[in-house]
Structures are given as C-alpha cells and as structure tokens.
Scaffold this motif. Structure first.
Motif, PDB file in Angstrom:
ATOM      1  N   GLY A  58     -10.744   3.125  16.617  1.00 25.77           N
ATOM      2  CA  GLY A  58      -9.841   1.985  16.661  1.00 25.77           C
ATOM      3  C   GLY A  58     -10.279   0.868  15.734  1.00 25.77           C
ATOM      4  N   TYR A  59     -11.586   0.661  15.647  1.00 30.63           N
ATOM      5  CA  TYR A  59     -12.083  -0.363  14.738  1.00 30.63           C
ATOM      6  C   TYR A  59     -11.830   0.044  13.286  1.00 30.63           C
ATOM      7  CZ  TYR A  59     -14.896  -3.917  12.565  1.00 30.63           C
ATOM      8  OH  TYR A  59     -15.297  -4.974  11.783  1.00 30.63           O
ATOM      9  N   SER A 153     -17.228 -12.017  25.011  1.00 31.65           N
ATOM     10  CA  SER A 153     -17.775 -12.398  23.709  1.00 31.65           C
ATOM     11  C   SER A 153     -16.703 -12.325  22.621  1.00 31.65           C
ATOM     12  CB  SER A 153     -18.953 -11.485  23.357  1.00 31.65           C
ATOM     13  OG  SER A 153     -19.974 -11.591  24.324  1.00 31.65           O
ATOM     14  N   SER A 154     -15.822 -11.347  22.706  1.00 32.36           N
ATOM     15  CA  SER A 154     -14.725 -11.234  21.740  1.00 32.36           C
ATOM     16  C   SER A 154     -13.759 -12.399  21.868  1.00 32.36           C
ATOM     17  CB  SER A 154     -13.978  -9.906  21.943  1.00 32.36           C
ATOM     18  OG  SER A 154     -14.819  -8.806  21.686  1.00 32.36           O
ATOM     19  N   LEU A 155     -13.518 -12.840  23.103  1.00 30.99           N
ATOM     20  CA  LEU A 155     -12.670 -14.022  23.311  1.00 30.99           C
ATOM     21  C   LEU A 155     -13.318 -15.248  22.682  1.00 30.99           C
ATOM     22  CD1 LEU A 155     -10.214 -15.379  24.538  1.00 30.99           C
ATOM     23  CD2 LEU A 155     -11.465 -15.597  26.691  1.00 30.99           C
ATOM     24  N   ALA A 156     -14.644 -15.356  22.791  1.00 29.60           N
ATOM     25  CA  ALA A 156     -15.355 -16.467  22.147  1.00 29.60           C
ATOM     26  C   ALA A 156     -15.189 -16.403  20.632  1.00 29.60           C
ATOM     27  CB  ALA A 156     -16.835 -16.431  22.523  1.00 29.60           C
ATOM     28  N   LEU A 157     -15.220 -15.203  20.063  1.00 32.42           N
ATOM     29  CA  LEU A 157     -14.980 -15.052  18.624  1.00 32.42           C
ATOM     30  C   LEU A 157     -13.597 -15.556  18.246  1.00 32.42           C
ATOM     31  CD1 LEU A 157     -16.411 -11.506  17.776  1.00 32.42           C
ATOM     32  CD2 LEU A 157     -17.302 -13.714  16.991  1.00 32.42           C
ATOM     33  N   PHE A 158     -12.622 -15.234  19.077  1.00 31.60           N
ATOM     34  CA  PHE A 158     -11.256 -15.697  18.816  1.00 31.60           C
ATOM     35  C   PHE A 158     -11.190 -17.225  18.859  1.00 31.60           C
ATOM     36  CE2 PHE A 158      -7.093 -16.962  20.571  1.00 31.60           C
ATOM     37  CZ  PHE A 158      -6.298 -16.610  19.480  1.00 31.60           C
ATOM     38  N   LEU A 159     -11.829 -17.831  19.851  1.00 33.25           N
ATOM     39  CA  LEU A 159     -11.821 -19.283  19.978  1.00 33.25           C
ATOM     40  C   LEU A 159     -12.595 -19.954  18.848  1.00 33.25           C
ATOM     41  CD1 LEU A 159     -12.392 -19.602  23.837  1.00 33.25           C
ATOM     42  CD2 LEU A 159     -10.235 -19.855  22.578  1.00 33.25           C
ATOM     43  N   LEU A 160     -13.537 -19.207  18.262  1.00 33.31           N
ATOM     44  CA  LEU A 160     -14.346 -19.736  17.165  1.00 33.31           C
ATOM     45  C   LEU A 160     -13.498 -19.980  15.925  1.00 33.31           C
ATOM     46  CD1 LEU A 160     -17.447 -20.264  17.086  1.00 33.31           C
ATOM     47  CD2 LEU A 160     -17.676 -18.076  15.910  1.00 33.31           C
ATOM     48  N   GLY A 161     -12.432 -19.192  15.764  1.00 30.70           N
ATOM     49  CA  GLY A 161     -11.627 -19.365  14.559  1.00 30.70           C
ATOM     50  C   GLY A 161     -10.337 -18.579  14.555  1.00 30.70           C
ATOM     51  N   ARG A 162      -9.725 -18.412  15.736  1.00 29.02           N
ATOM     52  CA  ARG A 162      -8.478 -17.639  15.861  1.00 29.02           C
ATOM     53  C   ARG A 162      -8.583 -16.317  15.093  1.00 29.02           C
ATOM     54  NH1 ARG A 162      -4.364 -19.326  18.429  1.00 29.02           N
ATOM     55  NH2 ARG A 162      -2.915 -17.994  17.297  1.00 29.02           N
ATOM     56  N   SER A 163      -9.613 -15.590  15.420  1.00 30.32           N
ATOM     57  CA  SER A 163      -9.934 -14.341  14.737  1.00 30.32           C
ATOM     58  C   SER A 163      -9.100 -13.189  15.292  1.00 30.32           C
ATOM     59  CB  SER A 163     -11.426 -14.046  14.915  1.00 30.32           C
ATOM     60  OG  SER A 163     -11.717 -12.702  14.682  1.00 30.32           O
ATOM     61  N   TYR A 164      -8.286 -12.562  14.441  1.00 25.56           N
ATOM     62  CA  TYR A 164      -7.537 -11.378  14.863  1.00 25.56           C
ATOM     63  C   TYR A 164      -8.460 -10.236  15.294  1.00 25.56           C
ATOM     64  CZ  TYR A 164      -2.949 -13.188  13.439  1.00 25.56           C
ATOM     65  OH  TYR A 164      -1.802 -13.920  13.355  1.00 25.56           O
ATOM     66  N   PRO A 165      -9.546  -9.976  14.524  1.00 28.10           N
ATOM     67  CA  PRO A 165     -10.468  -8.924  14.984  1.00 28.10           C
ATOM     68  C   PRO A 165     -11.016  -9.200  16.383  1.00 28.10           C
ATOM     69  CG  PRO A 165     -10.907  -9.433  12.697  1.00 28.10           C
ATOM     70  CD  PRO A 165      -9.917 -10.452  13.177  1.00 28.10           C
ATOM     71  N   GLY A 166     -11.302 -10.457  16.702  1.00 27.59           N
ATOM     72  CA  GLY A 166     -11.829 -10.786  18.018  1.00 27.59           C
ATOM     73  C   GLY A 166     -10.868 -10.407  19.126  1.00 27.59           C
ATOM     74  N   ILE A 167      -9.595 -10.767  18.987  1.00 28.35           N
ATOM     75  CA  ILE A 167      -8.612 -10.467  20.033  1.00 28.35           C
ATOM     76  C   ILE A 167      -8.321  -8.976  20.088  1.00 28.35           C
ATOM     77  CG2 ILE A 167      -6.420 -10.690  18.778  1.00 28.35           C
ATOM     78  CD1 ILE A 167      -7.248 -12.330  22.164  1.00 28.35           C
ATOM     79  N   TYR A 168      -8.318  -8.308  18.937  1.00 26.49           N
ATOM     80  CA  TYR A 168      -8.065  -6.861  18.900  1.00 26.49           C
ATOM     81  C   TYR A 168      -9.201  -6.091  19.554  1.00 26.49           C
ATOM     82  CZ  TYR A 168      -7.596  -2.143  16.979  1.00 26.49           C
ATOM     83  OH  TYR A 168      -7.516  -0.775  16.840  1.00 26.49           O
ATOM     84  N   MET A 169     -10.450  -6.446  19.219  1.00 25.41           N
ATOM     85  CA  MET A 169     -11.596  -5.732  19.787  1.00 25.41           C
ATOM     86  C   MET A 169     -11.684  -5.956  21.290  1.00 25.41           C
ATOM     87  SD  MET A 169     -14.629  -6.117  16.925  1.00 25.41           S
ATOM     88  CE  MET A 169     -14.776  -7.887  17.156  1.00 25.41           C
ATOM     89  N   GLY A 170     -11.417  -7.198  21.728  1.00 24.14           N
ATOM     90  CA  GLY A 170     -11.438  -7.470  23.154  1.00 24.14           C
ATOM     91  C   GLY A 170     -10.369  -6.692  23.900  1.00 24.14           C
ATOM     92  N   ALA A 171      -9.176  -6.605  23.320  1.00 23.09           N
ATOM     93  CA  ALA A 171      -8.085  -5.860  23.956  1.00 23.09           C
ATOM     94  C   ALA A 171      -8.384  -4.370  23.992  1.00 23.09           C
ATOM     95  CB  ALA A 171      -6.778  -6.118  23.198  1.00 23.09           C
ATOM     96  N   MET A 172      -8.971  -3.857  22.928  1.00 22.03           N
ATOM     97  CA  MET A 172      -9.326  -2.441  22.879  1.00 22.03           C
ATOM     98  C   MET A 172     -10.360  -2.112  23.958  1.00 22.03           C
ATOM     99  SD  MET A 172     -10.320  -0.258  19.466  1.00 22.03           S
ATOM    100  CE  MET A 172     -11.699  -1.321  19.038  1.00 22.03           C
ATOM    101  N   ALA A 173     -11.349  -2.988  24.109  1.00 18.98           N
ATOM    102  CA  ALA A 173     -12.360  -2.785  25.148  1.00 18.98           C
ATOM    103  C   ALA A 173     -11.742  -2.884  26.539  1.00 18.98           C
ATOM    104  CB  ALA A 173     -13.474  -3.813  24.991  1.00 18.98           C
ATOM    105  N   LEU A 174     -10.748  -3.756  26.706  1.00 18.97           N
ATOM    106  CA  LEU A 174     -10.063  -3.879  27.995  1.00 18.97           C
ATOM    107  C   LEU A 174      -9.354  -2.579  28.354  1.00 18.97           C
ATOM    108  CD1 LEU A 174      -9.285  -5.746  30.353  1.00 18.97           C
ATOM    109  CD2 LEU A 174      -7.286  -6.463  28.999  1.00 18.97           C
ATOM    110  N   GLY A 175      -8.786  -1.914  27.353  1.00 24.91           N
ATOM    111  CA  GLY A 175      -8.145  -0.629  27.603  1.00 24.91           C
ATOM    112  C   GLY A 175      -9.132   0.411  28.098  1.00 24.91           C
ATOM    113  N   VAL A 176     -10.347   0.420  27.527  1.00 24.16           N
ATOM    114  CA  VAL A 176     -11.387   1.352  27.968  1.00 24.16           C
ATOM    115  C   VAL A 176     -11.919   0.960  29.337  1.00 24.16           C
ATOM    116  CG1 VAL A 176     -13.676   2.298  27.436  1.00 24.16           C
ATOM    117  CG2 VAL A 176     -12.032   1.914  25.592  1.00 24.16           C
TER     118      VAL A 176
END
Length: 294
Positions: A58-59, A153-176
């Motif tokens: 996925g990454y 931690s991925s949510l923190a990355l998103f808050l750090l700079g509205r990072s698309y990778p951060g929200i995508y990685m966090g959502a992918m991990a949520l699915g697992v």
C-alpha cells in the motif's frame, strides 16, 4: 470545507489495509509464517503473521501516486522495501541481529543523507531513525498496540503539515487494526512492525527538515524523544535495565511496559488504552514544542 482528495486518500488507505490483511493471512499459511507462543509471549495459540505485506504494498502504491509532488518518497520507499523484506525474511527464518542492524542503519542513511543536515545532526538522525524502526518492533507484543501507536503518530504527522502520506498511512493501519484488535486474526510480524517505525520516523524527518536544520542539538533531541514517544522511551528503559544487570541490551525479557501493565490490569484493551494515551500526550507535547521552533 471538505478536502475531497484527502478524503479519497483516507478511504483508499482504510480499504487497502482492511482488504489486504486476509491475503497476508493466506500467504502466512502457505509459507509457514506463524507466530508460535513461548514463555516470553502473551498470546496462547499459533497465529499467522506477516500482515505488514499489505502495508508495504500500500505504501508503494502511495509512493507512485505522489512521487511527482514529493521527491523524498523515492528514498523512503526504497528504504522501506529494505526494512520490510529484512523483517519478512526474519519472520520466516531468523536473521543475524547484526545483519538487521546494518540494514536498518543503511535504510536510515537513504533518507537522512539527502536532507543535507550538518554532520552531527545527520549522525543523530540516522541513529534515531534506525532506533525508532527497532523500537516499534520491540513494543509489538500485544494485540493492537504497535498499530494504534502508529495511527496516533501518523495523525501527528498530518497535524504537523497537513501531510497526505500521514493520513493515508494512518488509515491503512486502521484497516489492518480491524484484523488485529481486540482479538487478533493476524500479527504484523517483524516485517510489519519495523516498517511502521521506519515510515513514521522517515516522514517526520522529511516533514520537519527545515525546522531541524535551524534548531540546536538540544531542541532536536527533545523533539526526537517526544515524537519517538513510548516505543523509544520503553526501548531505552529496557536497554538500560538490561545493561545494569549485566545482560546484553538485546536480551529479550518480559519487563516491557506492556508486560508490566497487563500483569497489573489483566486486560489487553485497558493496557493498550493506557499506553496509547501516554503516546498521545507525548505527541501533543512534541507538536507544541515544534510549534515554538518554527
């Protein structure tokens, strides 16, 4: 206002993680990637591991989709492949810890060197990235623990700079996570847990590179501790405890934070909730400290 592209990345990540987990379970059965309980482990029965393969693929998909707008992704994706394959092979047949350490350091250099930090910061960043990679693996001893920490931690990355990778990685991990908590049908395995640690640390470094270049060593060390969070603190505590008792820092035991809390609470869910809460507190402190530096 709804960010449609962000919402699409969130949905894509969640369904990718949730739908690839059963595939990893099937592969684990075919190739004998099974976690067998022993005196050091909490779970009771044999459990397929290797759910990290879906996270890795996925990454890679995300790296292709965003490669034009984020050139650093090519370095992270290359290093992530090294980290995942190293851990996945270790899930099938145990590798030398020195080989793993060397590969982790090499993968860390792939990300850190192109960021053009000063030499002292480069050395510290390489050690930190490799350390977080291993720390996520060491804390992966309970259903949902490593994944939930990564999601925060991925949510923190998103808050750090509205990072698309951060929200995508966090959502992918949520699915697992749906397949791993509260009762587990699969484990991440070493390939998955080290991959999560590497991805978070790599994206933190690339997202905060400008701030880190303008910061002093003390500020950088504080950020690394706060954003490394509970996995780093728990690992440093374990290493210190083992060396003070005359043992190798890599000697496995059942004295990690999650082992202590499960013995006190008797509840997997409560233990994960407590540790996740501590992780969120450290990330919040890290975000606040970071905002003071920019």
């Amino acid at each position: 206002m709804l960010d449609v592209q962000l919402f699409i990345f969130l949905l894509l990540g969640f369904f990718w993680g949730g739908l690839t987990a059963p595939v990893s379970i099937r592969l684990a059965g075919i190739y004998g990637i099974i976690d067998v309980p022993d005196a050091r482990k909490i779970h009771k029965g044999n459990m397929p591991r290797g759910a990290g393969i879906g996270l890795w693929l996925g990454y890679m998909l995300m790296a292709v989709l965003l490669s034009g707008s984020a050139p650093n992704l090519r370095y992270i994706a290359t290093g992530a492949t090294v980290i995942f394959l190293c851990g996945y092979l270790d899930d099938m047949c145990s590798l030398s810890p020195f080989l793993r350490l060397g590969l982790h350091l090499g993968a860390a250099m792939l990300v850190v060197v192109p960021l053009n930090f000063s030499m002292p910061v480069t050395i510290i960043a390489v050690i930190w990235l490799a350390g977080v990679t291993s720390a996520y693996n060491l804390i992966d001893g309970m259903n949902g623990l490593c994944i939930s920490i990564f999601i925060a931690s991925s949510l923190a990355l998103f808050l750090l700079g509205r990072s698309y990778p951060g929200i995508y990685m966090g959502a992918m991990a949520l699915g697992v996570l749906c397949w791993n908590f509260p009762s587990a049908q699969t484990f991440l395995g070493d390939g998955g847990s080290t991959l999560l640690g590497y991805l978070f640390a790599s994206h933190f470094l690339t997202s905060s590179a400008n701030t880190l270049r303008a910061s002093g060593i003390t500020d950088i060390l504080i950020l690394f501790v706060l954003f490394g969070g509970i996995p780093v603190v728990d690992t440093l505590t374990a290493f210190t405890r083992r060396m003070l008792t005359g043992k190798s820092p890599f000697y496995p035991d059942k004295k990690h934070l999650h082992h202590i809390l499960i013995s006190l609470t008797g509840s997997n869910v409560l233990t994960v909730t407590i540790i996740l809460s501590l992780q969120v507190i450290m990330l919040a402190l890290g975000l606040r400290y970071y905002m003071r530096l920019i």
